[in-house]
Design an enzyme around this catalytic site. Structure first.
Site, PDB file in Angstrom:
ATOM      1  N   ASN A 196      55.877  85.452 151.771  1.00 30.21           N
ATOM      2  CA  ASN A 196      55.549  85.987 150.455  1.00 30.21           C
ATOM      3  C   ASN A 196      56.805  86.546 149.798  1.00 30.21           C
ATOM      4  O   ASN A 196      57.673  87.116 150.452  1.00 30.21           O
ATOM      5  CB  ASN A 196      54.411  87.017 150.520  1.00 30.21           C
ATOM      6  CG  ASN A 196      54.699  88.219 151.383  1.00 30.21           C
ATOM      7  OD1 ASN A 196      55.278  88.114 152.466  1.00 30.21           O
ATOM      8  ND2 ASN A 196      54.260  89.383 150.936  1.00 30.21           N
ATOM      9  N   GLU A 229      57.695  88.883 146.621  1.00 24.96           N
ATOM     10  CA  GLU A 229      57.220  89.775 145.569  1.00 24.96           C
ATOM     11  C   GLU A 229      58.281  89.945 144.490  1.00 24.96           C
ATOM     12  O   GLU A 229      59.457  89.650 144.682  1.00 24.96           O
ATOM     13  CB  GLU A 229      56.869  91.140 146.151  1.00 24.96           C
ATOM     14  CG  GLU A 229      55.676  91.107 147.074  1.00 24.96           C
ATOM     15  CD  GLU A 229      55.328  92.474 147.649  1.00 24.96           C
ATOM     16  OE1 GLU A 229      54.272  92.549 148.298  1.00 24.96           O
ATOM     17  OE2 GLU A 229      56.077  93.455 147.460  1.00 24.96           O
ATOM     18  N   CYS A 241      52.657  83.835 147.027  1.00 27.62           N
ATOM     19  CA  CYS A 241      52.168  83.964 148.394  1.00 27.62           C
ATOM     20  C   CYS A 241      52.931  83.033 149.348  1.00 27.62           C
ATOM     21  O   CYS A 241      53.436  81.991 148.939  1.00 27.62           O
ATOM     22  CB  CYS A 241      50.687  83.613 148.455  1.00 27.62           C
ATOM     23  SG  CYS A 241      49.623  84.640 147.421  1.00 27.62           S
ATOM     24  N   GLU A 298      51.814  81.042 151.622  1.00 26.33           N
ATOM     25  CA  GLU A 298      51.208  79.718 151.747  1.00 26.33           C
ATOM     26  C   GLU A 298      51.712  78.779 150.660  1.00 26.33           C
ATOM     27  O   GLU A 298      52.100  77.636 150.914  1.00 26.33           O
ATOM     28  CB  GLU A 298      49.678  79.811 151.662  1.00 26.33           C
ATOM     29  CG  GLU A 298      49.057  80.642 152.759  1.00 26.33           C
ATOM     30  CD  GLU A 298      48.856  82.111 152.375  1.00 26.33           C
ATOM     31  OE1 GLU A 298      49.788  82.735 151.812  1.00 26.33           O
ATOM     32  OE2 GLU A 298      47.767  82.646 152.649  1.00 26.33           O
ATOM     33  N   CYS A 305      44.381  83.611 149.729  1.00 29.38           N
ATOM     34  CA  CYS A 305      43.709  83.953 148.478  1.00 29.38           C
ATOM     35  C   CYS A 305      43.138  82.673 147.852  1.00 29.38           C
ATOM     36  O   CYS A 305      43.428  81.554 148.278  1.00 29.38           O
ATOM     37  CB  CYS A 305      44.681  84.634 147.522  1.00 29.38           C
ATOM     38  SG  CYS A 305      45.945  83.543 146.823  1.00 29.38           S
ATOM     39  N   CYS A 328      45.787  80.106 146.716  1.00 29.08           N
ATOM     40  CA  CYS A 328      46.370  79.366 147.842  1.00 29.08           C
ATOM     41  C   CYS A 328      45.383  78.343 148.390  1.00 29.08           C
ATOM     42  O   CYS A 328      45.760  77.220 148.734  1.00 29.08           O
ATOM     43  CB  CYS A 328      46.812  80.323 148.944  1.00 29.08           C
ATOM     44  SG  CYS A 328      48.290  81.267 148.498  1.00 29.08           S
TER      45      CYS A 328
END
Length: 163
Positions: A62, A64, A73, A75, A112, A115
């Site tokens: 991830n 940010e 993310c 993934e 999520c 993803c």
């Protein structure tokens, strides 16, 4: 009125040692990817590793950003890297793990919705479900076959692909 029921199944293991050698190795790769997380705001690190048919491993963590919507993310970092660099080498499986110093994770963290939709798109592209392995440091490990187990009503509109 018609009533419909959706059932999912997944395998649960106590730890990665119970997996076959290839899946155990992929979990270790996801743990390595976790170390490259850029998560100074949430302190919640996520790592993902894709195993391709050739045996190649593609990593994601991830990333940010102070402008929260600008992050991505783990993934999707891994999946988009695959799509941009190795689209002819099918994805067989993905291992995803998470860790934070702030509290103990006692169960795997699931991808999520965004993803899952990307996983579904690539499953459709390669006409093959992915083995999805989810684990954390202090809890069980889950193995799921395909994104539909998480998101049974995925968005697909076949007419969008027509010219």
């Amino acid at each position: 009125m018609n009533k419909h029921e959706i059932k999912i199944s997944f395998e649960e293991y106590d730890n990665p040692a119970q997996l076959n050698e290839a899946d155990r190795a992929l979990c270790l790769e996801a743990t390595e990817a976790l170390k490259k997380s850029h998560s100074p705001y949430s302190n919640f690190r996520v790592g993902a590793a894709l195993k391709l048919q050739s045996g190649r491993i593609v990593y994601g963590s991830n990333q940010e950003n102070v402008a929260y919507p600008s992050g991505l993310c783990a993934e999707r970092v891994a999946l988009f890297h695959w799509g941009a660099n190795y689209p002819e080498d099918p994805i067989e499986s993905i291992a995803i793990t998470a860790y934070t110093d702030d509290f103990t994770l006692t169960r795997p963290v699931t991808p999520c919705g965004s993803c899952l939709q990307v996983i579904a798109e690539y499953e459709k592209k390669q006409d093959q479900k992915l083995k999805i392995i989810l684990f954390c440091q202090d809890g069980p490990l889950w193995v799921v076959q395909g994104s539909e187990s998480f998101l049974p009503f995925l968005f697909f509109e076949e007419r969008l692909a027509q010219s």
